[in-house]
Design a protein around this motif. Structure first.
Motif, PDB file in Angstrom:
ATOM      1  N   SER A  72      14.366  51.878 -77.076  1.00  0.00           N
ATOM      2  CA  SER A  72      13.011  51.657 -76.160  1.00  0.00           C
ATOM      3  C   SER A  72      13.158  52.508 -75.002  1.00  0.00           C
ATOM      4  O   SER A  72      12.477  53.030 -74.258  1.00  0.00           O
ATOM      5  N   LEU A  73      14.827  52.635 -74.802  1.00  0.00           N
ATOM      6  CA  LEU A  73      15.091  53.515 -73.542  1.00  0.00           C
ATOM      7  C   LEU A  73      14.856  55.084 -73.859  1.00  0.00           C
ATOM      8  O   LEU A  73      14.268  55.739 -72.913  1.00  0.00           O
ATOM      9  N   PHE A  74      15.025  55.609 -75.038  1.00  0.00           N
ATOM     10  CA  PHE A  74      14.713  56.870 -75.285  1.00  0.00           C
ATOM     11  C   PHE A  74      13.163  56.966 -75.484  1.00  0.00           C
ATOM     12  O   PHE A  74      12.803  58.262 -75.248  1.00  0.00           O
ATOM     13  N   VAL A  75      12.428  55.981 -75.906  1.00  0.00           N
ATOM     14  CA  VAL A  75      10.918  56.327 -75.880  1.00  0.00           C
ATOM     15  C   VAL A  75      10.380  56.301 -74.605  1.00  0.00           C
ATOM     16  O   VAL A  75       9.459  57.143 -74.259  1.00  0.00           O
ATOM     17  N   ALA A 175      27.623  40.508 -67.743  1.00  0.00           N
ATOM     18  CA  ALA A 175      26.841  41.236 -66.836  1.00  0.00           C
ATOM     19  C   ALA A 175      27.147  42.687 -66.709  1.00  0.00           C
ATOM     20  O   ALA A 175      26.335  43.781 -66.930  1.00  0.00           O
ATOM     21  N   ASN A 176      28.545  42.919 -66.371  1.00  0.00           N
ATOM     22  CA  ASN A 176      28.948  44.375 -66.338  1.00  0.00           C
ATOM     23  C   ASN A 176      28.676  45.218 -67.546  1.00  0.00           C
ATOM     24  O   ASN A 176      28.394  46.164 -67.538  1.00  0.00           O
ATOM     25  N   LEU A 177      29.116  44.374 -68.632  1.00  0.00           N
ATOM     26  CA  LEU A 177      28.953  45.190 -69.938  1.00  0.00           C
ATOM     27  C   LEU A 177      27.529  45.703 -70.320  1.00  0.00           C
ATOM     28  O   LEU A 177      27.407  46.608 -70.805  1.00  0.00           O
ATOM     29  N   SER A 178      26.933  44.528 -70.184  1.00  0.00           N
ATOM     30  CA  SER A 178      25.411  44.952 -70.492  1.00  0.00           C
ATOM     31  C   SER A 178      24.673  45.948 -69.381  1.00  0.00           C
ATOM     32  O   SER A 178      23.952  47.145 -70.128  1.00  0.00           O
ATOM     33  N   TRP A 179      25.146  45.865 -68.347  1.00  0.00           N
ATOM     34  CA  TRP A 179      24.452  46.878 -67.401  1.00  0.00           C
ATOM     35  C   TRP A 179      24.944  48.314 -67.586  1.00  0.00           C
ATOM     36  O   TRP A 179      24.491  49.224 -67.502  1.00  0.00           O
ATOM     37  N   LEU A 180      26.373  48.293 -68.183  1.00  0.00           N
ATOM     38  CA  LEU A 180      26.992  49.646 -68.353  1.00  0.00           C
ATOM     39  C   LEU A 180      26.440  50.106 -69.556  1.00  0.00           C
ATOM     40  O   LEU A 180      25.778  51.481 -69.618  1.00  0.00           O
ATOM     41  N   PHE A 181      25.824  49.266 -70.797  1.00  0.00           N
ATOM     42  CA  PHE A 181      25.228  50.112 -71.754  1.00  0.00           C
ATOM     43  C   PHE A 181      23.808  50.851 -71.340  1.00  0.00           C
ATOM     44  O   PHE A 181      23.489  51.798 -71.691  1.00  0.00           O
ATOM     45  N   ARG A 182      23.254  50.086 -70.583  1.00  0.00           N
ATOM     46  CA  ARG A 182      21.950  50.276 -70.037  1.00  0.00           C
ATOM     47  C   ARG A 182      21.743  51.603 -69.068  1.00  0.00           C
ATOM     48  O   ARG A 182      21.461  52.514 -69.518  1.00  0.00           O
ATOM     49  N   ILE A 185      23.885  55.077 -70.672  1.00  0.00           N
ATOM     50  CA  ILE A 185      22.845  55.907 -71.644  1.00  0.00           C
ATOM     51  C   ILE A 185      21.666  56.602 -70.906  1.00  0.00           C
ATOM     52  O   ILE A 185      21.372  57.518 -71.130  1.00  0.00           O
ATOM     53  N   GLU A 186      20.937  55.752 -70.091  1.00  0.00           N
ATOM     54  CA  GLU A 186      19.613  56.144 -69.429  1.00  0.00           C
ATOM     55  C   GLU A 186      20.335  57.433 -68.252  1.00  0.00           C
ATOM     56  O   GLU A 186      19.841  58.479 -68.323  1.00  0.00           O
ATOM     57  N   ALA A 187      21.239  57.075 -67.748  1.00  0.00           N
ATOM     58  CA  ALA A 187      21.925  58.055 -66.601  1.00  0.00           C
ATOM     59  C   ALA A 187      22.338  59.328 -67.505  1.00  0.00           C
ATOM     60  O   ALA A 187      21.907  60.452 -66.922  1.00  0.00           O
ATOM     61  N   VAL A 188      22.900  59.230 -68.478  1.00  0.00           N
ATOM     62  CA  VAL A 188      23.333  60.316 -69.156  1.00  0.00           C
ATOM     63  C   VAL A 188      22.445  61.337 -69.474  1.00  0.00           C
ATOM     64  O   VAL A 188      21.934  62.434 -69.464  1.00  0.00           O
ATOM     65  N   VAL A 189      21.245  60.617 -70.191  1.00  0.00           N
ATOM     66  CA  VAL A 189      20.063  61.285 -70.674  1.00  0.00           C
ATOM     67  C   VAL A 189      19.087  61.851 -69.574  1.00  0.00           C
ATOM     68  O   VAL A 189      18.796  63.119 -69.298  1.00  0.00           O
ATOM     69  N   TYR A 337      20.733  59.001 -60.548  1.00  0.00           N
ATOM     70  CA  TYR A 337      21.076  58.630 -61.661  1.00  0.00           C
ATOM     71  C   TYR A 337      22.552  58.969 -62.114  1.00  0.00           C
ATOM     72  O   TYR A 337      23.238  58.496 -62.940  1.00  0.00           O
ATOM     73  N   PHE A 338      22.805  60.101 -61.543  1.00  0.00           N
ATOM     74  CA  PHE A 338      24.348  60.448 -61.566  1.00  0.00           C
ATOM     75  C   PHE A 338      25.408  59.238 -60.921  1.00  0.00           C
ATOM     76  O   PHE A 338      26.209  58.864 -61.191  1.00  0.00           O
ATOM     77  N   GLY A 339      24.482  58.845 -59.852  1.00  0.00           N
ATOM     78  CA  GLY A 339      25.320  57.962 -58.891  1.00  0.00           C
ATOM     79  C   GLY A 339      25.371  56.399 -59.818  1.00  0.00           C
ATOM     80  O   GLY A 339      26.241  55.881 -60.101  1.00  0.00           O
ATOM     81  N   ASN A 340      24.014  56.319 -60.734  1.00  0.00           N
ATOM     82  CA  ASN A 340      24.022  55.174 -61.785  1.00  0.00           C
ATOM     83  C   ASN A 340      25.117  55.430 -62.649  1.00  0.00           C
ATOM     84  O   ASN A 340      25.656  54.316 -62.973  1.00  0.00           O
ATOM     85  N   LEU A 341      25.366  56.500 -63.110  1.00  0.00           N
ATOM     86  CA  LEU A 341      26.434  56.625 -64.203  1.00  0.00           C
ATOM     87  C   LEU A 341      27.759  56.339 -63.798  1.00  0.00           C
ATOM     88  O   LEU A 341      28.779  55.748 -64.430  1.00  0.00           O
TER      89      LEU A 341
END
Length: 604
Positions: A72-75, A175-182, A185-189, A337-341
């Motif tokens: 859903s993130l990529f869409v 919380a930290n792990l789920s935030w990490l995945f979201r 990935i979003e920040a990298v893209v 988003y680089f900051g988010n990464l």
């Protein structure tokens, strides 16, 4: 030491041992969960820093949910990333007086924004589900692992600190792990897409926007390392404050009876102040980090540089103003988003710090975990007579290895015999019961049940089917009277059986006529019942499992004379046709067949 005033030789010869079907007491934990726990602990040993690989293993079972979230993130990303382009193009159309171009880009911006907003629901929903699933599984596994620990492990820890790990640490890690995945990935893209766009529209401006990346990455690495250690200290101090709360509230009657509220407030203040100091340090570190990395570098210096250089291109007629607008908008997104990464990796460091105590609980190594409760034999229940024998038993608690509690103790208790065990405090009376129930195993000598070494028998079966304990201060759970009596039930509660046990314990009429029936809640630790009522409910609970051996640890010492008389009568009724051991500070000749006296332990 002289083991007893009276001792008997062990009955000669072992009766033929008959083994029962093992399925009845099968461990309810699935092999899948056991495999998961082994995966979690690979590379995360007690005393060592938790590996990132072990942290990622925590989310393995939620791979499908996370994959849907990523999809859903990529869409969604093409819509969100394109919005600044449509905005700058619309501004360019307005500046050029081209209404058609303005309206086209305005509608495109509106559509992209609406699609982005609708798809964001699935991002939040799916990653939140993954987070709660990770926390739920972690708490279940950690609680299950806690229940498997040896008694020595509990002797060295407080329940408050352990409860804090099961609650707070699990939540923070999830919380930290789920935030990490979201966010990762979003920040990298976004960083890759936006960086590429900036280089495409104006290479020089794109290069300027990207120059800050290695600087902020270096700062973030050192910040994350420091925050990982700080996160562990914050969780430790939080656990200590929770420990004070749990201890004070669970013993509120003692606190109040000694008018000790002020002292407990002082203890809590000291614990909370320690947590506050570590949290303040965390806030200071975060303040410095965000000031330098975000407010100054990414929100001020980099945009100012891009604006200055880009304006020069516009003023010289080398670039349209809408390109500068787009560059400024995308530069802000790039920095955000680089900051988010970088923050996602900071969260990973924080999760590693918070997970350290959690993985210590999950780790079954170093002898902390009790041997498999299903390992060993079990006897056919109808063949158990209830003969107990101690042969030259010596023991010291693991937390006090230099102090021998028992030294060369030997005695025999015949089937259906009621034997009193007396001696002053510290002579090892209660320790005998702990060894009988296999709470501890590091002792010398031999303990047998009907001639069978208890070390060869299954712990869980031994505790559930052979022995039942009634303590000096019985602990009842916050539930109904029926639930407490049938606590030993492994499935559906047999109400008739519970009532029969209550009748034997002389509490049935009191339950029905004075306490409001078997569904009446007893309150936390049985606070709604009197001491004598709690004791008789505990006797009924012990009888529910139909034990072959009844263990009574000073069951009347905390009662008044009237309650003691009633409870003693209940104990006589319960001890009928059962081997019974009764611990007492003073002789109980009126209740027992004979008495064994333990003298003080001797140091080796």
């Amino acid at each position: 030491m002289a083991p007893a005033t009276e001792s008997r030789a062990l009955l000669g010869g072992n009766a033929e041992t008959t083994y029962a079907n093992d399925r009845e007491l099968a461990d309810p934990l699935s092999s899948t969960d056991d495999d998961l726990e082994r995966g979690l602990l690979r590379g995360a040993k007690t005393g060592a820093r938790v590996s990132f690989r072990s942290l990622f293993q925590l989310a393995k079972q939620d791979a499908s949910t996370l994959a849907l979230g990523v999809l859903s993130l990529f869409v969604r990303l093409p819509f969100s990333v394109s919005m600044p382009h449509w905005m700058s193009a619309a501004i360019g159309g307005a500046m050029d007086g081209d209404r058609g171009r303005f309206e086209y880009n305005w509608y495109a911006f509106l559509i992209a924004g609406a699609c982005n907003g609708l798809l964001d629901f699935w991002n939040v929903y799916l990653f939140s589900i993954a987070q709660t699933s990770i926390v739920r599984r972690l708490r279940r596994r950690a609680f299950s692992a806690t229940l498997k620990k040896r008694m020595a492990w509990f002797d060295a820890r407080t329940s408050g600190a352990t409860a804090s790990t099961l609650s707070n640490d699990c939540s923070q890690v999830g919380a930290n792990l789920s935030w990490l995945f979201r966010s990762c990935i979003e920040a990298v893209v976004r960083v890759v897409g936006v960086g590429g766009y900036l280089l495409w529209v104006k290479f020089e401006l794109g290069l300027l926007a990207l120059t800050v990346v290695p600087v902020t990455a270096t700062i973030n690495y050192f910040y994350g390392t420091v925050m990982s250690e700080n996160a562990k200290r914050v969780q430790d101090t939080l656990g200590k404050s929770n420990e004070v709360v749990q201890e004070a509230l669970s013993n509120i009657r003692t606190v109040r009876s000694f008018a000790h509220e002020k002292s407990e407030r002082g203890r809590f203040k000291h614990a909370v102040d320690a947590w506050y100091a570590e949290s303040l340090r965390s806030a200071q570190l975060s303040g410095v980090y965000y000031t330098i990395n975000y407010s100054l570098l990414t929100a001020c210096f980099v945009p100012a540089t891009i604006l200055y250089v880009g304006s020069g291109y516009v003023l010289r007629g080398e670039m349209h103003a809408e390109v500068l607008v787009a560059a400024m908008l995308y530069s802000a997104i790039l920095q955000e988003y680089f900051g988010n990464l970088l923050s996602s990796f900071t969260n990973l460091f924080a999760a590693r710090g918070a997970a350290e105590e959690l993985f210590k609980i999950l780790d079954g190594g170093n002898g902390e975990e009790e041997d498999d409760a299903q390992t060993g034999d079990k006897l056919l229940e109808s063949s158990i007579m209830g003969e107990i024998a101690f042969e030259n038993v010596s023991f010291a608690y693991p937390t006090r290895p230099n102090i021998r509690v028992l030294s060369g103790v030997s005695f025999v208790v015949k089937p259906s015999e009621i034997v009193g065990i007396v001696g002053r405090s510290g002579s090892g009376k209660s320790t005998l019961f702990s060894l009988l129930q296999r709470f501890y195993g590091d002792y010398s000598g031999k303990i047998t049940l009907d001639g069978n070494n208890i070390e060869t028998l299954k712990k869980r079966w031994l505790r559930r089917k052979c022995f039942a304990l009634v303590g000096q201060e019985p602990v009842l759970f916050n539930g109904s009277i029926l639930f407490n009596i049938a606590y030993a039930s492994s499935g559906t509660i047999d109400r008739e059986r519970a009532m029969q046990c209550a009748k034997i314990a002389l509490i049935h009429d009191v339950i029905e006529n004075e306490l409001g029936g078997y569904e009446t809640p007893v309150g936390e630790r049985g606070c709604q019942l009197s001491g004598g009522q709690k004791q008789r409910v505990a006797i009924a609970r012990a009888l529910y499992s139909e034990p072959k051996v009844l263990l009574l640890d000073e069951p009347t010492s905390a009662l008044d004379a009237e309650a003691e008389t009633i409870v003693t009568a209940a104990l006589r009724s319960a001890a009928k046709n059962r081997t019974t051991l009764v611990i007492s500070h003073v002789p109980v000749d009126s209740f027992v067949d004979r008495t064994i006296e333990l003298s003080s332990h001797s140091n080796p």
